[in-house]
Design a protein around this motif. Structure first.
Motif, PDB file in Angstrom:
ATOM      1  N   LEU A  52       0.825  -1.204   0.000  1.00  9.82           N
ATOM      2  CA  LEU A  52       0.000   0.000   0.000  1.00  9.82           C
ATOM      3  C   LEU A  52       0.862   1.258   0.000  1.00  9.82           C
ATOM      4  N   LYS A  53       1.958   1.249   0.761  1.00 11.44           N
ATOM      5  CA  LYS A  53       2.871   2.395   0.771  1.00 11.44           C
ATOM      6  C   LYS A  53       3.480   2.608  -0.609  1.00 11.44           C
ATOM      7  N   ARG A  54       3.840   1.510  -1.272  1.00 13.57           N
ATOM      8  CA  ARG A  54       4.431   1.596  -2.613  1.00 13.57           C
ATOM      9  C   ARG A  54       3.425   2.190  -3.598  1.00 13.57           C
ATOM     10  N   ILE A  55       2.184   1.717  -3.550  1.00 15.26           N
ATOM     11  CA  ILE A  55       1.147   2.224  -4.449  1.00 15.26           C
ATOM     12  C   ILE A  55       0.892   3.700  -4.186  1.00 15.26           C
ATOM     13  N   ALA A  56       0.783   4.084  -2.905  1.00 18.16           N
ATOM     14  CA  ALA A  56       0.525   5.482  -2.558  1.00 18.16           C
ATOM     15  C   ALA A  56       1.682   6.374  -2.996  1.00 18.16           C
ATOM     16  N   GLY A  61       3.417  10.512  -4.860  1.00 21.90           N
ATOM     17  CA  GLY A  61       4.779  10.966  -4.608  1.00 21.90           C
ATOM     18  C   GLY A  61       5.250  10.555  -3.223  1.00 21.90           C
ATOM     19  N   GLN A  62       6.550  10.638  -3.033  1.00 17.82           N
ATOM     20  CA  GLN A  62       7.134  10.260  -1.743  1.00 17.82           C
ATOM     21  C   GLN A  62       6.680  11.210  -0.652  1.00 17.82           C
ATOM     22  N   LYS A  63       6.552  10.681   0.569  1.00 13.85           N
ATOM     23  CA  LYS A  63       6.247  11.531   1.709  1.00 13.85           C
ATOM     24  C   LYS A  63       7.464  12.382   2.017  1.00 13.85           C
ATOM     25  N   PRO A  64       7.261  13.635   2.415  1.00 13.25           N
ATOM     26  CA  PRO A  64       8.420  14.459   2.784  1.00 13.25           C
ATOM     27  C   PRO A  64       9.082  13.905   4.038  1.00 13.25           C
ATOM     28  N   ARG A  65      10.385  14.116   4.121  1.00 10.20           N
ATOM     29  CA  ARG A  65      11.110  13.662   5.307  1.00 10.20           C
ATOM     30  C   ARG A  65      10.641  14.458   6.516  1.00 10.20           C
ATOM     31  N   PRO A  66      10.718  13.853   7.704  1.00 10.78           N
ATOM     32  CA  PRO A  66      10.347  14.606   8.909  1.00 10.78           C
ATOM     33  C   PRO A  66      11.231  15.836   9.078  1.00 10.78           C
ATOM     34  N   LEU A  67      10.711  16.853   9.721  1.00 12.58           N
ATOM     35  CA  LEU A  67      11.401  18.117   9.884  1.00 12.58           C
ATOM     36  C   LEU A  67      12.747  17.935  10.567  1.00 12.58           C
ATOM     37  N   GLU A  68      12.855  17.041  11.552  1.00 16.61           N
ATOM     38  CA  GLU A  68      14.115  16.832  12.260  1.00 16.61           C
ATOM     39  C   GLU A  68      15.221  16.344  11.315  1.00 16.61           C
ATOM     40  N   CYS A  69      14.845  15.452  10.398  1.00 18.18           N
ATOM     41  CA  CYS A  69      15.833  14.929   9.436  1.00 18.18           C
ATOM     42  C   CYS A  69      16.284  16.014   8.463  1.00 18.18           C
ATOM     43  N   ARG A  70      15.368  16.884   8.061  1.00 16.85           N
ATOM     44  CA  ARG A  70      15.728  17.961   7.129  1.00 16.85           C
ATOM     45  C   ARG A  70      16.691  18.940   7.785  1.00 16.85           C
ATOM     46  N   ARG A  71      16.496  19.234   9.071  1.00 10.88           N
ATOM     47  CA  ARG A  71      17.387  20.155   9.766  1.00 10.88           C
ATOM     48  C   ARG A  71      18.770  19.570   9.940  1.00 10.88           C
ATOM     49  N   ALA A  72      18.860  18.263  10.232  1.00 12.50           N
ATOM     50  CA  ALA A  72      20.138  17.626  10.487  1.00 12.50           C
ATOM     51  C   ALA A  72      20.977  17.499   9.221  1.00 12.50           C
TER      52      ALA A  72
END
Length: 74
Positions: A52-56, A61-72
């Motif tokens: 289901l995740k693959r189909i979605a 499109g891919q889910k955005p990375r969590p904010l903590e990962c983007r900051r790091a």
């Protein structure tokens, strides 16, 4: 417009009734070919969840990375 004119709880439209989410999902599927699935549903197997995740991801499109990962990563 009194309280009796308010419309809630598709498809019953009666005030004060709780919403039966499983029934709403079932009606959406049967009547409109809409599927609503919670990926955290414990009845899903790991394989079903990943499919289901693959189909979605393919559809939306891919889910955005969590904010903590983007900051790091800066």
């Amino acid at each position: 417009m009194g309280l009796n004119a308010l419309r809630t709880n598709y498809p019953t439209r009666q005030l004060g009734n709780s919403v039966d989410y499983q029934r709403t999902k079932r009606l959406a599927f049967h009547d409109h070919d809409i599927v609503i699935i919670d990926l955290n549903d414990p009845t899903l197997s790991w394989v079903d969840r990943e499919e289901l995740k693959r189909i979605a991801s393919k559809k939306f499109g891919q889910k955005p990375r969590p904010l903590e990962c983007r900051r790091a990563s800066r």
